[in-house]
Design a protein around this motif. Structure first.
Motif, PDB file in Angstrom:
ATOM      1  N   PRO A   7      20.839  -8.442 -13.391  1.00 36.88           N
ATOM      2  CA  PRO A   7      21.815  -7.829 -12.507  1.00 36.88           C
ATOM      3  C   PRO A   7      22.209  -8.228 -11.395  1.00 36.88           C
ATOM      4  O   PRO A   7      23.474  -8.125 -10.903  1.00 36.88           O
ATOM      5  CB  PRO A   7      20.807  -6.436 -12.279  1.00 36.88           C
ATOM      6  N   ASP A   9      23.200 -11.293 -11.314  1.00 39.55           N
ATOM      7  CA  ASP A   9      24.550 -12.128 -11.819  1.00 39.55           C
ATOM      8  C   ASP A   9      25.940 -11.314 -11.684  1.00 39.55           C
ATOM      9  O   ASP A   9      27.022 -12.127 -12.028  1.00 39.55           O
ATOM     10  CB  ASP A   9      24.517 -12.582 -13.212  1.00 39.55           C
ATOM     11  N   TYR A  10      26.022 -10.063 -11.388  1.00 39.34           N
ATOM     12  CA  TYR A  10      27.171  -9.237 -11.501  1.00 39.34           C
ATOM     13  C   TYR A  10      28.199  -9.870 -10.800  1.00 39.34           C
ATOM     14  O   TYR A  10      29.519 -10.034 -11.341  1.00 39.34           O
ATOM     15  CB  TYR A  10      26.897  -7.793 -11.267  1.00 39.34           C
ATOM     16  N   ASP A  11      28.018 -10.001  -9.500  1.00 35.55           N
ATOM     17  CA  ASP A  11      29.069 -10.612  -8.635  1.00 35.55           C
ATOM     18  C   ASP A  11      29.810 -11.647  -9.145  1.00 35.55           C
ATOM     19  O   ASP A  11      30.943 -11.650  -9.152  1.00 35.55           O
ATOM     20  CB  ASP A  11      28.632 -10.558  -7.183  1.00 35.55           C
ATOM     21  N   TYR A  14      31.626 -10.744 -12.529  1.00 39.50           N
ATOM     22  CA  TYR A  14      32.922 -10.272 -12.172  1.00 39.50           C
ATOM     23  C   TYR A  14      33.896 -10.994 -11.741  1.00 39.50           C
ATOM     24  O   TYR A  14      35.305 -10.815 -12.124  1.00 39.50           O
ATOM     25  CB  TYR A  14      32.911  -8.743 -11.353  1.00 39.50           C
ATOM     26  N   ASP A  30      33.607  -2.095 -16.622  1.00 42.79           N
ATOM     27  CA  ASP A  30      33.476  -3.366 -15.999  1.00 42.79           C
ATOM     28  C   ASP A  30      33.280  -3.222 -14.650  1.00 42.79           C
ATOM     29  O   ASP A  30      32.667  -4.085 -13.885  1.00 42.79           O
ATOM     30  CB  ASP A  30      34.793  -4.103 -16.141  1.00 42.79           C
ATOM     31  N   ARG A  32      30.006  -2.288 -11.632  1.00 38.53           N
ATOM     32  CA  ARG A  32      28.629  -2.893 -11.539  1.00 38.53           C
ATOM     33  C   ARG A  32      27.908  -1.757 -12.512  1.00 38.53           C
ATOM     34  O   ARG A  32      27.247  -2.203 -13.263  1.00 38.53           O
ATOM     35  CB  ARG A  32      28.251  -2.744 -10.084  1.00 38.53           C
ATOM     36  N   VAL A  35      28.634  -2.218 -16.063  1.00 40.73           N
ATOM     37  CA  VAL A  35      27.949  -3.528 -16.738  1.00 40.73           C
ATOM     38  C   VAL A  35      26.415  -3.339 -17.054  1.00 40.73           C
ATOM     39  O   VAL A  35      25.988  -3.939 -18.037  1.00 40.73           O
ATOM     40  CB  VAL A  35      28.376  -4.773 -16.017  1.00 40.73           C
ATOM     41  N   LEU A  36      26.033  -2.869 -15.654  1.00 41.81           N
ATOM     42  CA  LEU A  36      24.372  -2.659 -15.861  1.00 41.81           C
ATOM     43  C   LEU A  36      23.781  -1.610 -16.737  1.00 41.81           C
ATOM     44  O   LEU A  36      22.806  -1.917 -17.393  1.00 41.81           O
ATOM     45  CB  LEU A  36      23.858  -2.458 -14.334  1.00 41.81           C
TER      46      LEU A  36
END
Ligand SMILES: CC(C)(COP(=O)(O)OP(=O)(O)OC[C@H]1O[C@@H](n2cnc3c(N)ncnc32)[C@H](O)[C@@H]1OP(=O)(O)O)[C@@H](O)C(=O)NCCC(=O)NCCS
Length: 145
Positions: A7, A9-11, A14, A30, A32, A35-36
């Motif tokens: 989680p 890594d999300y930023d 994106y 897409d 947060r 995607v999580l």
């Protein structure tokens, strides 16, 4: 280094997607949360490539017990052509095979010739006999850059 996405890594993931005009993003899948949610359901088949402590590539793969699907494969432009995309695909296919999945599909925009060549060379044949159809269950907004 290829590793499973977390989680945190999300930023970075994106931001990478935003730099790929070949990709269509939307405000739900897409986000947060979206995607999580995918990551929670497919923790073993979503991969990032890490270079110098940063995310250089990403590939979302998931399965429903029958088919595997790949979404949003992307490599930061400055890292392309070094085998990172191939390594991400191989990691995903190996894991999906280990999970007992027999076939893996993905969608590519018709005008993404480089993307199509990439997938063709990795064994993803175009199915000319099929037409993709979808039914929207929840209205979403396409994110334009
Ligand atoms: C498609 C993509 C993920 C490939 O990632 P990559 O790390 O460059 O992939 P690889 O290095 O493993 O292989 C790229 C192929 O292009 C060639 N290539 C050489 N230089 C390249 C460059 N500067 N950029 C891209 N590809 C290059 C490679 O030799 C290789 O050719 P091959 O198929 O004959 O082996 C990446 O180009 C990308 O992010 N594209 C934009 C997003 C996209 O279109 N995604 C796919 C559609 S969903």
């Amino acid at each position: 280094m290829i590793r499973n996405m977390t989680p945190e890594d999300y930023d970075e993931v994106y931001a990478l997607w935003r730099s790929c005009p070949e990709m269509e993003l939307n405000n739900l899948d897409d986000s947060r949360q979206g995607v999580l949610r995918f990551l929670a359901r497919n923790p073993e088949t979503v991969f990032v490539a890490e270079e110098e402590g940063r995310v250089a590539g990403v590939l979302l793969a998931g399965s429903d017990g029958r088919r595997g699907y790949i979404y949003h494969a992307g490599v930061r432009p400055e890292f392309r052509g070094r085998g990172i995309g191939t390594a991400l695909v191989e990691a995903a296919l190996e894991k999906l095979r280990a999970l007992g999945i027999t076939k893996v599909g993905l969608l590519v925009f018709r005008n993404n010739d480089a993307g199509s060549r990439f997938w063709e060379a990795r064994g993803f044949a175009a199915r000319e006999d099929l037409a993709y159809r979808s039914c929207v269950l929840r209205e979403m907004t396409r994110i334009q850059f």
